[in-house]
Design an enzyme around this catalytic site. Structure first.
Site, short mmCIF file in Angstrom:
data_model
loop_
_atom_site.label_atom_id
_atom_site.label_comp_id
_atom_site.label_asym_id
_atom_site.label_seq_id
_atom_site.Cartn_x
_atom_site.Cartn_y
_atom_site.Cartn_z
N GLN A 181 0.82 -1.09 0.07
CA GLN A 181 -0.03 -0.04 0.06
C GLN A 181 0.82 1.32 -0.01
OE1 GLN A 181 -3.27 1.60 0.96
NE2 GLN A 181 -1.96 3.23 1.60
N THR A 182 0.54 2.25 -0.70
CA THR A 182 1.30 3.41 -0.74
C THR A 182 0.36 4.88 -1.27
OG1 THR A 182 3.29 4.50 -1.55
CG2 THR A 182 2.29 3.05 -3.06
N HIS A 217 10.56 5.09 -4.06
CA HIS A 217 12.29 5.24 -4.03
C HIS A 217 12.94 3.95 -3.88
CE1 HIS A 217 11.03 9.46 -4.83
NE2 HIS A 217 10.68 9.68 -3.57
N GLY A 277 4.43 -1.14 7.05
CA GLY A 277 5.56 -0.86 7.73
C GLY A 277 5.65 0.13 8.83
N ARG A 303 -11.94 45.27 -7.11
CA ARG A 303 -13.34 45.61 -6.87
C ARG A 303 -13.87 46.24 -7.87
NH1 ARG A 303 -15.46 45.33 -1.83
NH2 ARG A 303 -14.09 44.33 -0.19
N ARG A 320 -15.88 40.81 2.31
CA ARG A 320 -14.54 40.73 2.35
C ARG A 320 -14.05 39.57 2.28
NH1 ARG A 320 -12.24 45.89 5.11
NH2 ARG A 320 -13.82 46.97 6.05
N ILE A 362 -6.50 44.69 1.14
CA ILE A 362 -6.44 44.99 2.85
C ILE A 362 -6.23 43.31 3.49
CG2 ILE A 362 -7.19 45.82 5.05
CD1 ILE A 362 -8.57 48.12 3.34
S1 PPS Z 1 -10.86 43.88 1.73
O1 PPS Z 1 -10.84 44.13 3.12
O2 PPS Z 1 -9.51 43.14 1.58
O3 PPS Z 1 -11.71 43.27 1.18
O4 PPS Z 1 -10.49 45.44 1.05
P1 PPS Z 1 -10.00 45.71 -0.37
O5 PPS Z 1 -10.68 45.05 -1.34
O6 PPS Z 1 -8.47 45.67 -0.23
O7 PPS Z 1 -10.48 47.25 -0.64
C1 PPS Z 1 -9.97 48.25 0.19
C2 PPS Z 1 -10.10 49.40 -0.47
O8 PPS Z 1 -11.57 50.00 -0.59
C3 PPS Z 1 -11.77 51.28 0.16
N1 PPS Z 1 -12.68 51.25 1.03
C4 PPS Z 1 -12.57 50.45 2.12
N2 PPS Z 1 -11.55 49.85 2.82
C5 PPS Z 1 -11.88 49.51 3.94
N3 PPS Z 1 -12.83 49.57 4.91
C6 PPS Z 1 -13.97 50.15 4.13
N4 PPS Z 1 -15.21 50.20 4.93
C7 PPS Z 1 -13.79 50.75 2.89
N5 PPS Z 1 -14.83 51.22 2.15
C8 PPS Z 1 -14.05 51.42 1.07
C9 PPS Z 1 -10.32 51.85 0.47
O9 PPS Z 1 -10.11 52.60 -0.45
C10 PPS Z 1 -9.29 50.61 0.15
O10 PPS Z 1 -8.22 50.87 -0.55
P2 PPS Z 1 -6.73 50.99 -0.27
O11 PPS Z 1 -5.96 50.69 -1.37
O12 PPS Z 1 -6.53 49.82 0.76
O13 PPS Z 1 -6.54 52.16 0.57
#
Ligand code: PPS
Length: 578
Positions: free
Chosen positions: A198-199, A204, A292, A439, A453, A479
């Site tokens: 069985q593996t 090797h 084994g 987005r 998110r 983020i």
């Molecule tokens: S996540 O949490 O990873 O889904 O966010 P992300 O897709 O990176 O989107 C973040 C960008 O959306 C704008 N934005 C917000 N960010 C955080 N919280 C809230 N509520 C929110 N609403 C809008 C924001 O400009 C983020 O852009 P970055 O480039 O990070 O500054």
């Protein structure tokens, strides 16, 4: 009675659950009016072995009385030894729609009818008890316990099966033999004694030596019987393994060994699984079975303790040897002894105090990732060449650089600068999946609730994993505030290539002071709700590969830091520039 007298060659009754002729046609017709259940990947494996007799004496999915006795005592209510609960798990809605005597059409995900189940009972199992008794632990570090608690449905449906047709496979036709076909092959060749191996891993030289010795000891034919159903997450995919086994076969003496593929869904259940494997091999007509070190072991728990002792599996098989109807061939770990240019059992080598060598699976993966030479004492050139095709060195693999950090932390700017540096170096296509940009396309319509998110971040992870799998570079810069989503992405992407998490560690005060888009001001004023860092959490990464501090260095320096780390980890080769 001696143990050899107990062995019935090609032995034991095989259940025949398949319908034929008019009965088959009638069942197909009638099934159009039954409720259907679409089987999961694991259930598809189980049903194949139920229908082809590999799980004899089972005639269906366990009913509650059999289940209880299997869980508690490793026996069916008939008294037959059976260590693993083979259950049809369903969700609550399906469970409540079914009752005793109902007929259910069991289908594959394309809708193909495989079998009709006559329901005997429906119940809600005590999963804690099942985990504890069957796997000896309730820790979710054990893959089967994790599956039981997170993936399996809440209820079980028991009942007997009438087989309509076996699941269809489009790969390796010549190597997929049923128990009946296997028995016929042994018979036709006059192989009275067959020892099965069985593996779930590539084989090797150590495995070759061990199986050779086993066949010699037994004086029989060798069946290499690798699992191609479900194995431990992270294992080498079976397509690669089967190509490797085919290469390895050429190194055995002519006529010694045969390969056949076993569509089993392993549970990694150690001792109980070893007993189960032995019964399955008996059903396939084998007379002997190699067990084994740490047979079907899931490795260690999250705290580092092994789930099972290295020879627990052998002990449990020995304890049931008399009623198994197949003889165990136990083996200690085989290690290479340079002085004798031979593989020998570790206990013998240690007793003599000889020096020995071995390479673990983890070390091998590392060596392949580095493109290091694999010594000929460890494996065969043609086997290694096959492995290298799917496990190229890191500088030829795809990878994902996953930036995470607060809004305004500098993720996008550093990601853009890194992208340009990678384009300058050349060699692989680069895709930037920036938070804002994603987005507007991939995640258009999603908001910033926790759920949205998660979907957004995991969608990015999915696309990145595809890019990575195809050998490209994905740079992601959302983020990604929640650890669970990042962990899921890490798992998905690491399975197919490199994953490098970069935490852009810029203090909230700095991000807020920058406030490039004026969003922090709006969040503070309550105009934007659920803003990361203000009124929605940012979970600091637990184990990022790289931490970048944009408050303390320039964008150029930050991008260079990531670039240098990629070189250091082996994903980039500067010579590629030439
Ligand atoms: S996540 O949490 O990873 O889904 O966010 P992300 O897709 O990176 O989107 C973040 C960008 O959306 C704008 N934005 C917000 N960010 C955080 N919280 C809230 N509520 C929110 N609403 C809008 C924001 O400009 C983020 O852009 P970055 O480039 O990070 O500054």
């Amino acid at each position: 009675m001696t143990s050899t007298e107990l062995i019935k060659p090609h032995g034991g009754e095989l259940c025949d659950l398949m319908l034929t002729g008019d009965a088959l046609e009638a069942a197909r017709e009638a099934a159009l009016h039954y409720p259907s259940i679409t089987l999961t990947e694991r259930q598809l494996c189980d049903i194949e072995l139920l229908l082809n007799g590999g799980f004899s004496p089972l005639r269906g999915f366990l009913g509650q009385a059999d289940y209880d006795r299997v869980v508690e005592e490793m026996r069916l209510t008939s008294g037959d030894l059976w260590p693993m609960p083979i259950t049809l798990d369903v969700d609550e809605a399906t469970a409540t729609s079914l009752s005793e005597g109902d007929k259910v059409a069991l289908r594959d995900p394309t809708g193909l009818l495989l079998a009709v189940l006559t329901v005997s009972d429906v119940w809600q199992p005590d999963k804690q008890r099942e985990a504890e008794k069957v796997f000896g632990t309730t820790s979710q570090g054990h893959p089967a316990v994790h599956y039981l608690m997170n993936e399996a449905g809440s209820h079980y449906v028991g009942g007997t099966l009438e087989g309509i047709q076996l699941p269809i496979h489009y790969d390796f036709h010549d190597l997929r033999r049923t128990p009946r076909e296997m028995r016929a092959l042994f018979e036709a060749n006059g192989w009275d004694k067959v020892v099965a191996f069985q593996t779930r891993n590539p084989m090797h030289r150590a495995h070759k030596e061990l199986t050779d010795r086993a066949a010699e000891e037994v004086g029989g034919h060798l069946l290499i019987h690798p699992v191609v159903g479900m194995t431990k997450p992270g294992d080498v995919d079976y397509f690669t393994r089967v190509r490797c086994y085919k290469k390895l076969l050429r190194h055995y003496p002519e006529g010694r060994a045969t390969i056949s593929l076993l569509p089993l869904a392993m549970r990694m259940g150690g001792p109980r699984e070893a007993v189960w494997h032995a019964i399955i091999r008996k059903n396939y007509g084998c007379t002997h079975f190699i067990v084994g070190r740490d047979h079907a072991g899931p490795g260690k728990d999250t705290d580092g303790t092994p789930f099972y002792g290295p020879y627990d599996a052998q002990e449990l098989v020995i304890a049931h040897q008399d009623e198994l109807g197949i003889q165990m061939v136990p083996f200690r770990l085989m290690v290479y002894v340079p002085e004798r240019d031979a593989y020998e059992p570790i206990d013998e080598v240690q007793q003599r105090g000889d020096e020995f060598k071995m390479i673990s699976g983890t070390q091998l993966r590392q060596m392949l990732a580095e493109g290091a030479e694999i010594p000929s004492w460890f494996s065969y050139e043609d086997v290694v060449a096959e492995l290298r095709r799917t496990h190229p060195p890191r500088h030829k693999q795809g990878f994902t650089v996953f930036f995470t950090g607060l809004s305004g932390s500098g993720k996008s700017t550093v990601a853009n600068a890194l992208m340009v540096k990678l384009l300058e170096l050349g060699g692989r296509p680069v895709t930037l999946l920036d938070g804002d940009v994603v987005r507007t396309h991939l995640s258009k319509g999603l908001g910033f609730s926790r759920e949205d998110r998660s979907i957004n971040v995991q969608r990015i992870g999915f696309v990145a994993s595809e890019i990575t799998k195809h050998g490209g570079i994905a740079i992601c810069a959302p983020i990604a505030p929640y650890e669970a989503d990042r962990r899921a992405n890490r798992q998905r992407i690491s399975d197919v290539g490199g994953y490098i998490e970069v935490f852009v560690d810029t203090p909230l005060e700095v991000c807020e002071a920058r406030d490039v888009k004026g969003l922090y001001a709006k969040a503070r004023a309550g105009i934007i709700k659920g803003f990361t860092g203000i009124d929605d959490p940012y979970e600091v990464p637990e184990n990022p590969e790289i931490v970048v501090k944009t408050a303390e260095q320039t964008i150029e320096e930050s991008a260079q830091q990531v670039f240098d780390a990629l070189v250091e980890m082996g994903y980039l080769r500067i010579e590629d520039e030439a």
